[in-house]
Design an enzyme around this catalytic site. Structure first.
Site, PDB file in Angstrom:
ATOM      1  CG  HIS A 149      41.525 -20.667  73.856  1.00 29.35           C
ATOM      2  ND1 HIS A 149      42.595 -21.317  74.444  1.00 29.35           N
ATOM      3  CD2 HIS A 149      41.349 -19.519  74.546  1.00 29.35           C
ATOM      4  CE1 HIS A 149      43.024 -20.585  75.448  1.00 29.35           C
ATOM      5  NE2 HIS A 149      42.291 -19.491  75.536  1.00 29.35           N
ATOM      6  CG  ASP A 173      37.422 -12.396  74.865  1.00 31.28           C
ATOM      7  OD1 ASP A 173      37.305 -11.745  75.911  1.00 31.28           O
ATOM      8  OD2 ASP A 173      38.504 -12.832  74.456  1.00 31.28           O
TER       9      ASP A 173
HETATM   10  N1  CMC Z   1      37.644 -17.612  62.790  1.00 30.35           N
HETATM   11  C1  CMC Z   1      38.015 -18.260  61.665  1.00 30.35           C
HETATM   12  N2  CMC Z   1      39.054 -19.102  61.601  1.00 30.35           N
HETATM   13  C2  CMC Z   1      39.772 -19.296  62.705  1.00 30.35           C
HETATM   14  C3  CMC Z   1      39.448 -18.671  63.919  1.00 30.35           C
HETATM   15  C4  CMC Z   1      38.334 -17.800  63.944  1.00 30.35           C
HETATM   16  N3  CMC Z   1      37.987 -17.173  65.053  1.00 30.35           N
HETATM   17  N4  CMC Z   1      40.325 -19.053  64.871  1.00 30.35           N
HETATM   18  C5  CMC Z   1      41.180 -19.892  64.272  1.00 30.35           C
HETATM   19  N5  CMC Z   1      40.840 -20.055  62.975  1.00 30.35           N
HETATM   20  C6  CMC Z   1      41.493 -20.943  61.999  1.00 30.35           C
HETATM   21  C7  CMC Z   1      42.804 -20.359  61.519  1.00 30.35           C
HETATM   22  O1  CMC Z   1      42.617 -19.570  60.362  1.00 30.35           O
HETATM   23  C8  CMC Z   1      43.604 -21.589  61.269  1.00 30.35           C
HETATM   24  O2  CMC Z   1      43.210 -22.135  60.034  1.00 30.35           O
HETATM   25  P1  CMC Z   1      44.267 -22.943  59.107  1.00 30.35           P
HETATM   26  O3  CMC Z   1      44.714 -24.108  59.935  1.00 30.35           O
HETATM   27  O4  CMC Z   1      43.451 -23.320  57.913  1.00 30.35           O
HETATM   28  O5  CMC Z   1      45.364 -21.970  58.812  1.00 30.35           O
HETATM   29  C9  CMC Z   1      43.146 -22.563  62.355  1.00 30.35           C
HETATM   30  O6  CMC Z   1      41.814 -22.135  62.692  1.00 30.35           O
HETATM   31  C10 CMC Z   1      44.004 -22.549  63.616  1.00 30.35           C
HETATM   32  O7  CMC Z   1      44.100 -21.199  64.044  1.00 30.35           O
HETATM   33  P2  CMC Z   1      45.432 -20.567  64.608  1.00 30.35           P
HETATM   34  O8  CMC Z   1      45.413 -19.096  64.384  1.00 30.35           O
HETATM   35  O9  CMC Z   1      46.614 -21.329  64.109  1.00 30.35           O
HETATM   36  O10 CMC Z   1      45.252 -20.898  66.134  1.00 30.35           O
HETATM   37  P3  CMC Z   1      45.976 -20.191  67.305  1.00 30.35           P
HETATM   38  O11 CMC Z   1      45.989 -21.144  68.409  1.00 30.35           O
HETATM   39  O12 CMC Z   1      47.279 -19.635  66.872  1.00 30.35           O
HETATM   40  O13 CMC Z   1      45.023 -18.919  67.606  1.00 30.35           O
HETATM   41  C11 CMC Z   1      43.297 -17.552  68.466  1.00 30.35           C
HETATM   42  C12 CMC Z   1      44.090 -18.861  68.641  1.00 30.35           C
HETATM   43  C13 CMC Z   1      42.456 -17.328  69.710  1.00 30.35           C
HETATM   44  C14 CMC Z   1      44.263 -16.370  68.328  1.00 30.35           C
HETATM   45  C15 CMC Z   1      42.376 -17.663  67.210  1.00 30.35           C
HETATM   46  O14 CMC Z   1      41.478 -18.729  67.384  1.00 30.35           O
HETATM   47  C16 CMC Z   1      41.637 -16.370  66.905  1.00 30.35           C
HETATM   48  O15 CMC Z   1      42.190 -15.485  66.247  1.00 30.35           O
HETATM   49  N6  CMC Z   1      40.360 -16.215  67.414  1.00 30.35           N
HETATM   50  C17 CMC Z   1      39.627 -14.979  67.235  1.00 30.35           C
HETATM   51  C18 CMC Z   1      40.087 -13.951  68.257  1.00 30.35           C
HETATM   52  C19 CMC Z   1      39.584 -14.285  69.659  1.00 30.35           C
HETATM   53  O16 CMC Z   1      38.425 -14.593  69.875  1.00 30.35           O
HETATM   54  N7  CMC Z   1      40.496 -14.153  70.642  1.00 30.35           N
HETATM   55  C20 CMC Z   1      40.174 -14.413  72.064  1.00 30.35           C
HETATM   56  C21 CMC Z   1      40.894 -15.608  72.582  1.00 30.35           C
HETATM   57  S1  CMC Z   1      40.260 -16.185  74.180  1.00 30.35           S
HETATM   58  C22 CMC Z   1      40.590 -14.951  75.320  1.00 30.35           C
HETATM   59  C23 CMC Z   1      42.030 -14.578  75.422  1.00 30.35           C
HETATM   60  O17 CMC Z   1      42.885 -15.432  75.626  1.00 30.35           O
HETATM   61  O18 CMC Z   1      42.304 -13.397  75.354  1.00 30.35           O
END
Ligand code: CMC
Length: 436
Positions: A304, A361
Site C-alpha cells: 500500500h 483487497d
Molecule cells: N508484490 C510484489 N512487490 C511489490 C508489491 C506486491 N504486491 N507491492 C509493492 N511491491 C514492491 C515494488 O516492486 C517496489 O519494489 P522496488 O522498491 O524494489 O522497486 C516496492 O515494493 C515499492 O512499491 P511501489 O510500487 O513503489 O509502491 P507504491 O506505493 O507506488 O504502490 C501499490 C502501492 C498498492 C500500487 C502496490 O503495493 C501494488 O501494486 N500492490 C498490488 C496491487 C494491490 O493490491 N492494490 C490494492 C491497493 S489497496 C486498495 C486500494 O487502494 O485500491
C-alpha cells in the site's frame, strides 16, 4: 509561534511556512516556490505531496490507523451501518435518529432509475466489464438529471440520488448481463438488504434475506467508504476542479478504481488464488514470481502507498471472513490458500524489508464470494462502498477557497528547439517510432 522551513536554492534563501495538521503531521507550504525561485518540485505519483487540507479521514500508515471524522474504523465496522457512515463522511457528524430516518426515506424515494437507462444497458456488448458499464451509466445520469447544484439542499438531493441510484444501477447491470428479469428496489428494505434483493431475487427463487449477510455487506461497504487522497478520489477531484459536473467526476473515479493496482485488485486477488487452487500454481512459486523484477507480476492484495504495516481494514475483513463463512456453512478453500500465502509472504525478507502487508483487497473477495457476488462485480462492490468518500471529498474540494484547477507542472526532457523538415528531406529516426 509560526514554524518555517529554510530553503537555500539558486543562491537565494526562502522561508517556507510549515503547516501542522491536527494529528501533528507536518507539511512545507511550497506555493511561493516557483514564483520566488523559478524552481518546481519533482514528485512522481505525488507520494510526498499534500494536495489539500481535509477534515474527513485520518490515516497513519506507520501505525495502521484509519479514522473517519475522528472515529476509528474498528468502531464504525462494528457499530455503524453503511448509510450512517455515509452520512458521517458527507455531513461531518453522526446523524441524530431523525436525520438518519430522513436519509433512509430519501434514499428509498430516489432508488428507481429512469426506465430509458435499461435500454443503454441492453446495448453494451455481452462481455463488457461491469466497471466500464457503471462508469458510463453514472456519466449518463447527468443527462437524465441535469440540475446544477446551487444550494446545500441541491447538494443533498444529488448525493442521495448518487448513493441510491448507483446501487440500483449496479444490481441492474448484473441482472441484465445474465439476461434475467430486473428486480426493482423495495421501500420496506434497508440499503444493503435492498441491494442483495435486487441482485438475487427472482420470480422462480424468492431471495431469503439473511441478517448475517446483510451485516457483512454493511461492514464490507463501511471498510471501503473513504481512504483520503487515493487514486480514484484524486481523479474525482481533478475532474471536479475543472468544474465538470459531479456525475462526470464520479464517473472518472470509477474508471480509476477499475485498475488492478487500485479497486480492481479484489478481482485480481481471487483470480490469483483460483490459479493457485485450480491450476496447482504453488504458493511459494507465486511469492517468488512477485519478487522477480523481470516479471510484472505482483502479489495482488499486498502492499500500500500509505500503510507500511497491516492495513487495519484487512484485519477486520479477515475476522469477518472467519466469522461469517462458518455461519453460512461455507468452506472456501481460497480462504485457506490466502492465509497460507500471507504466512509465506510475511516471513519472506523481500516483503518484510519493503513493508508489504495484506491490504483491504486481500480478504474482501472471499467475503464477496460467500455472498454469491460474481468475481467481475467485485470492483463494482468497491465502487458503491467508495461513493460516500468520493462525494464527501468532492464537496470539501468545491468548498475549499484555496483550491484551483488541478494542473501539475513537468520537467521537459525532450528536444530543444528544432526546425520543421520538409518530407523530402527527412531521414529515418534512429529509434523506431510506431506509425500513427
Ligand atoms: N508484490 C510484489 N512487490 C511489490 C508489491 C506486491 N504486491 N507491492 C509493492 N511491491 C514492491 C515494488 O516492486 C517496489 O519494489 P522496488 O522498491 O524494489 O522497486 C516496492 O515494493 C515499492 O512499491 P511501489 O510500487 O513503489 O509502491 P507504491 O506505493 O507506488 O504502490 C501499490 C502501492 C498498492 C500500487 C502496490 O503495493 C501494488 O501494486 N500492490 C498490488 C496491487 C494491490 O493490491 N492494490 C490494492 C491497493 S489497496 C486498495 C486500494 O487502494 O485500491
Amino acid at each position: 509561534m509560526k514554524e518555517y522551513a529554510r530553503l537555500i536554492i539558486g543562491g537565494k534563501e526562502l522561508r517556507l511556512p510549515v503547516i501542522t495538521g491536527t494529528e501533528g503531521e507536518k507539511a512545507v507550504d511550497i506555493r511561493a516556490l516557483r514564483k520566488e525561485t523559478g524552481y518546481i518540485t519533482y514528485d512522481p505519483g505525488f507520494a510526498n505531496t499534500g494536495s489539500c487540507k481535509s477534515k474527513i479521514t485520518f490515516m497513519d500508515g506507520e501505525k495502521g490507523i484509519l479514522r473517519h471524522r475522528g472515529i476509528p474504523i474498528e468502531q464504525l465496522a462494528e457499530k455503524s451501518s453503511f448509510v450512517e457512515t455515509s452520512f458521517l463522511l458527507i455531513n461531518g457528524h453522526l446523524p441524530l435518529r431523525k436525520e438518519l430516518t430522513r436519509t433512509s426515506i430519501m434514499l428509498n424515494d430516489q432508488s428507481m432509475v429512469h426506465e430509458d437507462m435499461k435500454i443503454f444497458f441492453s446495448n453494451f456488448p455481452r462481455l463488457s466489464h461491469p466497471m466500464g458499464i457503471l462508469s458510463a451509466m453514472v456519466n449518463a445520469l447527468r443527462s437524465f438529471y441535469p440540475e446544477i447544484i446551487h444550494t446545500e439542499e441541491d447538494f443533498e438531493k444529488v448525493f442521495i440520488r448518487l448513493l441510491s441510484k448507483v446501487r440500483t444501477l449496479a444490481a441492474l447491470s448484473f441482472k441484465i448481463s445474465r439476461g434475467h428479469k430486473v428486480i426493482y428496489p423495495r421501500a420496506d428494505y434497508t440499503y444493503c438488504a435492498n441491494f442483495l434483493n435486487m441482485m438475487f431475487d427472482s420470480p422462480v427463487n424468492p431471495y431469503l434475506l439473511d441478517k448475517d449477510v446483510v451485516k457483512a455487506l454493511n461492514t464490507f461497504w463501511i471498510l471501503h467508504a473513504d481512504h483520503e487522497q487515493n487514486c480514484s478520489t484524486s481523479a474525482v477531484k481533478t475532474v471536479g476542479s475543472a468544474r465538470a459536473n459531479i456525475y462526470a467526476s464520479i464517473s472518472a473515479g470509477i474508471a480509476a478504481l477499475w485498475g488492478p493496482l487500485h479497486g480492481g485488485a479484489n478481482q485480481a486477488v481471487i483470480e490469483m488464488l483460483t490459479q493457485i487452487h485450480e491450476k496447482g500454481a504453488g504458493i511459494k512459486e507465486a511469492v517468488e514470481k512477485a519478487k522477480n523484477k523481470r516479471s510484472s507480476f505482483r502479489l495482488m492484495g499486498f502492499g500500500h502507498r500509505v500503510y507500511k504495516t497491516y492495513d487495519p481494514r484487512a484485519k477486520i475483513m479477515k475476522k469477518v471472513c472467519d466469522k461469517v463463512l462458518p455461519k453460512l456453512r461455507i468452506n472456501d478453500p481460497l480462504l485457506d490458500i490466502a492465509k497460507a500465502l500471507e504466512e509465506v509472504a510475511l516471513s519472506d525478507s523481500y516483503f518484510v524489508e519493503k513493508n508489504l502487508y495484506p491490504n483491504v483487497d486481500f480478504y474482501s473477495g472471499i467475503l464477496l464470494r460467500a455472498m454469491n457476488i460474481p468475481t467481475n462485480m467485485f470492483p463494482v462492490m468497491f465502487a458503491i462502498g467508495r461513493l460516500p468518500g468520493w462525494i464527501a471529498q468532492w464537496k470539501e474540494h468545491m468548498d475549499d477557497r484555496e483550491q484551483k484547477i488541478t494542473r501539475p507542472r513537468q520537467i521537459y526532457t525532450g528536444l530543444n528547439q528544432s526546425a520543421y523538415v520538409p518530407m523530402a528531406k527527412r531521414e529515418a529516426p534512429a529509434v523506431e517510432v510506431p506509425e500513427e
